[in-house]
Enzyme design. Structure first.
Site, PDB file in Angstrom:
ATOM      1  N   PHE A  12       0.825  -1.219   0.000  1.00  0.00           N
ATOM      2  CA  PHE A  12       0.000   0.000   0.000  1.00  0.00           C
ATOM      3  C   PHE A  12       0.863   1.275   0.000  1.00  0.00           C
ATOM      4  O   PHE A  12       0.892   2.039  -0.976  1.00  0.00           O
ATOM      5  CB  PHE A  12      -0.925  -0.041   1.217  1.00  0.00           C
ATOM      6  CG  PHE A  12      -1.572   1.251   1.604  1.00  0.00           C
ATOM      7  CD1 PHE A  12      -2.160   2.081   0.647  1.00  0.00           C
ATOM      8  CD2 PHE A  12      -1.614   1.647   2.944  1.00  0.00           C
ATOM      9  CE1 PHE A  12      -2.763   3.284   1.028  1.00  0.00           C
ATOM     10  CE2 PHE A  12      -2.207   2.839   3.327  1.00  0.00           C
ATOM     11  CZ  PHE A  12      -2.774   3.661   2.370  1.00  0.00           C
ATOM     12  N   SER A  86       2.035  -6.211   8.081  1.00  0.00           N
ATOM     13  CA  SER A  86       1.546  -4.933   8.605  1.00  0.00           C
ATOM     14  C   SER A  86       0.178  -4.978   9.283  1.00  0.00           C
ATOM     15  O   SER A  86      -0.285  -3.950   9.758  1.00  0.00           O
ATOM     16  CB  SER A  86       1.498  -3.919   7.452  1.00  0.00           C
ATOM     17  OG  SER A  86       0.467  -4.265   6.546  1.00  0.00           O
ATOM     18  N   THR A 131       5.936   2.911  12.818  1.00  0.00           N
ATOM     19  CA  THR A 131       4.533   3.200  13.117  1.00  0.00           C
ATOM     20  C   THR A 131       4.382   3.802  14.515  1.00  0.00           C
ATOM     21  O   THR A 131       5.226   3.576  15.387  1.00  0.00           O
ATOM     22  CB  THR A 131       3.716   1.879  13.036  1.00  0.00           C
ATOM     23  OG1 THR A 131       2.476   2.035  13.709  1.00  0.00           O
ATOM     24  CG2 THR A 131       4.445   0.730  13.718  1.00  0.00           C
ATOM     25  N   GLU A 133       2.279   2.753  16.468  1.00  0.00           N
ATOM     26  CA  GLU A 133       1.781   1.674  17.334  1.00  0.00           C
ATOM     27  C   GLU A 133       2.850   1.179  18.301  1.00  0.00           C
ATOM     28  O   GLU A 133       2.535   0.536  19.304  1.00  0.00           O
ATOM     29  CB  GLU A 133       1.216   0.527  16.486  1.00  0.00           C
ATOM     30  CG  GLU A 133       0.150   1.034  15.538  1.00  0.00           C
ATOM     31  CD  GLU A 133      -0.744  -0.025  14.935  1.00  0.00           C
ATOM     32  OE1 GLU A 133      -0.851  -1.123  15.492  1.00  0.00           O
ATOM     33  OE2 GLU A 133      -1.360   0.271  13.893  1.00  0.00           O
TER      34      GLU A 133
END
Ligand code: NAD
Ligand code: TYD
Length: 354
Positions: A12, A86, A131, A133
């Site tokens: 992506f 991911s 990320t 996260e």
């Protein structure tokens, strides 16, 4: 002129980045190394596949020989490491591939770059795409993540990304590798694999399937249009100094349920059905270890590099909706095969909450 090794460039964000880079810097060399897992799709790169500086190499970032060969053949001076497993839900169902690609793969790239860049010049850069996260979950009124926020990953995915970020840091501190790390918030936009929230909602709505919302739907994510992530990485490559870390985000926090409703409302206008798409919203069993809130403080990107996002959520989500509506055949093709097994495992047994 730069000579880039982009890993995961068929995914992506990677495919958006490869298109972004070739359109802006057509004289640069862009070598795209991608293992073409379920998430990688060469169709996403059709627009640039014949560009003179572009080369696709099918291969795995854990394959040291393959990576070494590319450094030597292509005189790579810049690595942008997107390649990763991911998806959090997949990491819960099967973490092995996350450990292998995200940790061992990053380690392999670091070793190869360290070996290849013995004659250090100021121009070499290893950029690790990470990320938000890795920072874990924020309380509702806590300040957004800055670059000095402690790492506290909660899922196998975020733990594997945190591990790879630590390796990147260590290779800078120990071996002097000229690394940069970016920690970005949730991306959305064209070519996102439809297992992630926004494209999943769009497609399930159009197909009349239940739209699964985990738990109470009140978890918060900070959404950034994918092109803005690409321009952020560009700014970091141009202006970051070795060892720098930058948080990239758009000050755009949304509760999941509000995004789902927004998409349904807009689809009601764009593709009216018999009732409202909102009727398909189904609250289901929560994701284990589900982080409650992410939010990025991107002050450093603005102050040090002059970067800011070009898209607000209104224009970004509209462009995304229009792209998916115009590319339903792309969605069909990427979802064929393996994804059907995943969908059955992920949602087949998930109990709807009345
Ligand atoms: P994605 O899953 O869409 O794409 C990953 C790509 O990596 C695919 O093309 C896949 O084929 C390739 N790949 C996987 N394993 C590989 C291996 N061993 N060797 C070579 N290629 C391999 O992912 P994405 O959403 O585009 O994310 C890209 C990067 O950005 C990841 O590192 C992710 O952690 C990070 N990131 C993503 C987001 C987000 O919202 N999607 C936000 C912040 C950071
Ligand atoms: P996702 O797109 O998987 O990104 P991430 O977990 O990396 O943030 O999910 C975004 C949010 O949407 C997250 O809080 C989980 C939630 N979600 C659902 O409620 N239903 C779904 O079917 C999916 C895929 C996600």
């Amino acid at each position: 002129m730069r000579r880039l090794l982009v890993t995961g460039g068929a995914g992506f964000i990677g495919s958006n980045f490869v298109r972004y880079w070739i359109n802006r810097y057509p004289d640069d060399r862009v070598v795209n190394l991608d293992a073409l897992t379920y998430a990688g799709n060469l169709e996403s790169l059709q627009a640039i596949e014949t560009a003179p500086g572009y080369r696709f190499v099918p291969g795995d970032i854990t394959d040291r020989e393959c990576v070494d060969r590319l450094f030597a053949e292509e005189a790579i001076d810049t690595v942008v490491n997107f390649a990763a497993e991911s998806h959090v839900d997949r990491s819960i169902l099967g973490p092995d591939a996350f450990i292998s690609t995200n940790i061992h793969g990053t380690f392999t790239l670091l070793e190869a770059a360290t070996a290849a860049w013995q004659d250090a010049s100021q121009e070499q850069r290893f950029l690790q795409v990470s990320t938000d996260e890795v920072y874990g979950s924020l309380a509702p009124d806590a300040p957004a993540f800055t670059e000095s926020h402690a790492y506290a990953p909660n899922s196998p995915y975020s733990a594997s990304k945190a591990a790879s970020d630590h390796l990147v840091r260590a290779w800078h501190e120990t071996y002097g590798l000229p690394v940069l790390t970016t920690n970005c918030s949730n991306n959305y936009g064209p070519y996102q694999f439809p297992e992630k929230l926004i494209p999943l909602v769009i497609l399930n709505a159009l197909e009349g399937k239940p739209i699964p919302v985990y738990g109470d739907g009140m978890n918060i994510r900070d959404w950034l249009y994918v092109d803005d992530h690409c321009s952020g990485i560009d700014a970091v490559l141009q202006g970051g100094r070795p060892g720098d870390v930058f948080n990239i985000g758009g000050i755009n926090e949304w509760r999941n349920i509000d995004i789902v409703r927004l998409i349904c409302e807009r689809l009601d206008e764009l593709r009216p059905g018999t009732g409202s798409y909102q009727d398909l919203i189904t609250f289901v069993t929560d994701r284990p270890g589900h982080d409650r809130r992410y939010a990025i403080d991107a002050t450093r990107m603005r102050a040090d590099l002059g970067w800011q996002p070009a898209h607000d959520f209104e224009t970004g989500i509209e462009a995304t909706l229009q792209w998916y509506l115009a590319n339903l055949d792309w969605c069909d093709r990427v979802r064929s095969g393996e994804y059907k097994n995943y969908y059955q495992n992920q949602y087949g047994e998930r109990t709807p909450i009345p």
